[in-house]
Design a protein around this motif. Structure first.
Motif, PDB file in Angstrom:
ATOM      1  N   HIS A 155      29.593  34.561  -0.243  1.00  0.00           N
ATOM      2  CA  HIS A 155      29.630  35.162  -1.577  1.00  0.00           C
ATOM      3  C   HIS A 155      28.226  35.155  -2.171  1.00  0.00           C
ATOM      4  CE1 HIS A 155      34.215  34.686  -2.409  1.00  0.00           C
ATOM      5  NE2 HIS A 155      33.948  35.255  -1.246  1.00  0.00           N
ATOM      6  N   HIS A 162      31.088  36.677   5.239  1.00  0.00           N
ATOM      7  CA  HIS A 162      31.973  36.393   4.106  1.00  0.00           C
ATOM      8  C   HIS A 162      31.345  35.423   3.116  1.00  0.00           C
ATOM      9  CE1 HIS A 162      35.161  38.773   5.776  1.00  0.00           C
ATOM     10  NE2 HIS A 162      35.050  38.121   6.929  1.00  0.00           N
ATOM     11  N   TYR A 185      28.477  44.855   1.673  1.00  0.00           N
ATOM     12  CA  TYR A 185      29.307  43.838   1.041  1.00  0.00           C
ATOM     13  C   TYR A 185      30.510  44.518   0.385  1.00  0.00           C
ATOM     14  CZ  TYR A 185      24.868  41.207   1.197  1.00  0.00           C
ATOM     15  OH  TYR A 185      23.697  40.605   1.593  1.00  0.00           O
ATOM     16  N   ASP A 222      31.118  39.900  -1.436  1.00  0.00           N
ATOM     17  CA  ASP A 222      31.488  39.191  -0.208  1.00  0.00           C
ATOM     18  C   ASP A 222      30.863  39.923   0.970  1.00  0.00           C
ATOM     19  OD1 ASP A 222      33.373  37.303   1.363  1.00  0.00           O
ATOM     20  OD2 ASP A 222      33.862  39.295   2.151  1.00  0.00           O
ATOM     21  N   ARG A 228      30.336  41.386   4.549  1.00  0.00           N
ATOM     22  CA  ARG A 228      31.403  41.873   5.427  1.00  0.00           C
ATOM     23  C   ARG A 228      31.538  41.071   6.716  1.00  0.00           C
ATOM     24  NH1 ARG A 228      30.174  46.979   9.286  1.00  0.00           N
ATOM     25  NH2 ARG A 228      28.086  46.422   9.982  1.00  0.00           N
TER      26      ARG A 228
END
Length: 697
Positions: free
Chosen positions: A89, A87, A69, A82, A84
């Protein structure tokens, strides 16, 4: 592929020929013609000592390190990340995360001293153990010692499927369909860096392996080192023979020797078990060969000039005269009264030839390289001493005690229980038993079993010795250090012959599968001190290094027994020093601004040859200069004080390495113009440029 390129060269149209060659070159880079495996598997490493900051790439300590992340926000212990790929959260606790580095990213490594052992305070020689992922350590070593290493010895994980190594921080077991590709990918990345360390003029790479990967490894080595010479040795490591259901038992493994430049195994004194007493090559005594040629090319027609008579006194076997070569049409030599006429007649009665011409034979007689055996009743036989054997006499390996009837040298035979030789490629040596001289030797140091399948100390000692016996100042690297056998072996070599060889070992600090399960149940994670204290670097490699140097076990009791061959008592330890360092990472901006000089000191010390005890700055405020005479290095930190620095440097001609901190290339060149014979480096440019350039490898 080679055939295809040969055919392309036959194309008459030069433009078409060049275009097709370009396309085939592109194809060759995409497709391997030979060993084929998945090259681009992602490989990452967790950096437990690097603080988590906004923008950091992180992974869960308990998750897959490749599943990472990006940190968006940190609020006390709460971290918003976030993912990778998705995306998404996600919120985590700060202590759940670890910073991750993908291989190929620019890194700015440093070294932090954890401990040291000093058993030779008057010696400049310091070995080093570096706790690190070996890929990043190799990147650092390339900056420090590119082209300067004499020998690399590695015992990599054998990929047996028994969870003996990790890829992306996960153990690889036999159920992983890609375990061979992962292993090859892991090895290829590290061997490419290792290649840059080795001295291309004269060095050796030694790699041990078993039957699980030796075929793949051999192909990989040939592909990565096409200009080197390679040989594989078979060696017995377990005379007891480990039984395997439905298979032959396992008692041996393999050693690849990759030789660069002029490297070759040296002739060393070996116990009789290394060579056959029945062979002609290594009898332990000086070897006389027949003057009469045997085997191929042994007939008269193969060398007509080698068919000539030798006249010998039948009373004492003295060569009285050497006749001229006989014409092709004549088979009988002229007789001389009272002399025995000897021609090179073969056992089947056919005409043979002598190995030497008449001139060479005459010169050999003068040098004492010819003798005669037999008598007038049984007949005479002429022997010659080959040039290689004669060189042994000239070098003093055999001592001349007299001369014979034909001026032949008479030597005292060397001890029959030892021989100076280069052995064959099958080693069956008692001291290479990994149980007796690996596991039990470690048992002499540790009260409990801390490491499985250690190498025999003497197996490593012998493999290295063939290439550094005549290099008393050799630099030896092992980046799969394991229990620390290589440094132990180098210390033993130095103790035996007074050498000053230096060893650099690299190991990670992983715990075993069983230990990780136990620690996890107890609520510990990687990075916790309870976890780190049981890692291999802290729990095995460093304690062994300290105990072997100081001559005691982990409880402080004197080590029992003596080293095989040399009879050196283990309790005496070694007159040696070693430092335990941990690899970390710096912020490039802080380095460029000179804010992390203190952290770089161990790196500069190693680049200067690791001479003397590693210097440590005790205060945060930097001095204007450092004149470190004991380390044979000096650093100008504030260039305003160059005149004073230059004057101080003149007082210490033994200083070999000079670092100048300046942003100006021209100023740097001006300051070092009179420092001929010294190794000079511009900080921080030299350091930053090196690791910036290495990005993406």
């Amino acid at each position: 592929m080679a055939l295809l390129q040969d055919l392309i060269q036959q194309i008459d149209d030069p433009a078409l020929r060049e275009r097709i060659l370009q396309e085939t070159d592109r194809l060759a880079k995409q497709k391997k013609f030979g060993l084929v495996f998945e090259e681009h598997l992602p490989e990452c490493t967790p950096l437990y000592d690097v603080p988590v900051r906004v923008g950091s790439k992180v992974a869960l300590k308990t998750g897959a390190v490749s599943d990472f992340y990006t940190v968006i926000q940190i609020d006390d212990d709460d971290v918003l990340c976030d993912h990778r790929e998705t995306h998404e959260h996600v919120n985590f606790k700060l202590n759940e995360l670890v910073v991750v580095a993908e291989f190929g990213e620019a890194i700015y490594p440093t070294l932090r001293q954890l401990d040291f052992v000093e058993n030779a305070p008057d010696s400049d020689l310091w070995h080093t153990l570096i706790e690190a992922d070996n890929y990043h350590a190799l990147q650092l070593l390339e900056y420090l010692y590119a082209g300067k290493v004499d020998c690399i010895y590695i015992d990599p994980p054998y990929n047996t499927g028994a969870k003996d190594w990790k890829y992306n921080n996960d153990y690889v077991d036999s159920s992983d369909n890609y375990r061979h590709s992962k292993w090859l990918s892991m090895m290829e990345k590290r061997l490419k860096l290792a290649k840059k360390l080795l001295n291309p003029e004269d060095s050796v790479l030694i790699v041990t392996i078993d039957e699980k990967e030796y075929l793949h490894l051999g192909c990989l080595l040939e592909e990565l080192f096409p200009g080197a010479r390679m040989q594989m040795v078979s060696t017995m490591i377990n005379p007891a023979n480990v039984a395997r259901a439905g298979e032959f038992g396992r008692s041996g493994e393999y050693i690849f020797f990759v030789l660069f430049g002029n490297a070759s195994p040296s002739r060393v004194i070996l116990d009789r078990e290394w060579v056959s007493s029945k062979g002609r090559t290594h009898t332990g005594n000086i070897r006389w060969d027949l003057l009469k040629r045997s085997g191929t090319g042994a007939t008269r027609k193969d060398s007509p000039g080698g068919f000539y008579p030798i006249y010998i006194s039948p009373e004492n076997g003295k060569i009285v005269k050497i006749g001229n070569p006989l014409p092709d049409t004549i088979s009988e030599a002229p007789q001389i009264d009272n002399l025995f006429c000897l021609l090179p007649i073969r056992k089947d009665g056919s005409e043979g030839r002598w190995q030497w011409s008449t001139t060479t034979l005459a010169n050999g007689l003068a040098e004492g390289r010819v003798k005669v055996g037999g008598d007038k009743k049984r007949g005479f036989t002429v022997y010659r001493l080959a040039r290689a054997e004669y060189e042994k006499v000239k070098k003093g390996e055999f001592e001349i005690s007299g001369r014979g009837i034909n001026n032949e040298i008479i030597v005292d035979d060397i001890k029959t229980d030892q021989v100076m030789a280069v052995p064959g490629d099958i080693w069956k040596i008692a001291s290479h038993d990994s149980t007796q001289y690996g596991s039990r030797l470690l048992g002499n140091i540790f009260a409990n079993k801390r490491f499985t399948f250690p190498k025999s100390l003497y197996a490593v000692h012998d493999a290295i010795r063939f290439f550094v016996a005549n290099k008393p100042d050799a630099l030896i690297v092992d980046f799969f250090a394991g229990s620390g056998t290589t440094l132990h072996a180098v210390n033993l070599l130095n103790a035996e012959d007074g050498g000053n060889r230096r060893c650099i070992m690299v190991t990670n600090n992983e715990v075993s599968v069983e230990e990780s399960k136990t620690l996890t149940k107890q609520g510990y994670q990687p990075g916790d001190s309870e976890w780190e204290n049981l890692g291999i670097a802290h729990y095995v490699t460093w304690p062994r290094t300290v105990c072997s140097i100081e001559g005691h076990d982990v409880n402080g009791n004197p080590l029992k027994g003596s080293y095989v061959g040399s009879e050196l008592p283990m309790a005496e330890g070694f007159k040696s020093n070693a430092v335990f360092l941990k690899l970390g990472f710096l912020d490039k901006t802080s380095v460029a601004l000179g804010r992390q000089f203190k952290e770089l000191m161990p790196v500069l010390w190693m680049k200067g040859g690791a001479i003397g005890r590693c210097p440590i700055l005790e205060t945060e405020e930097l001095p204007d200069m450092l004149i470190l005479a004991d380390n044979k290095m000096a650093v100008l930190i504030d260039e305003v004080y160059y005149p004073e620095f230059d004057a101080e440097l003149a007082k210490h001609p033994d200083i070999k390495t000079v670092f100048i901190v300046t942003d100006s290339e021209s100023a740097y060149r001006e300051m070092i113009r009179n420092y001929n014979g010294k190794d000079c480096y511009q900080l921080y440019r030299d350091y930053l440029d090196n690791f910036r350039i290495n990005t993406g490898r």
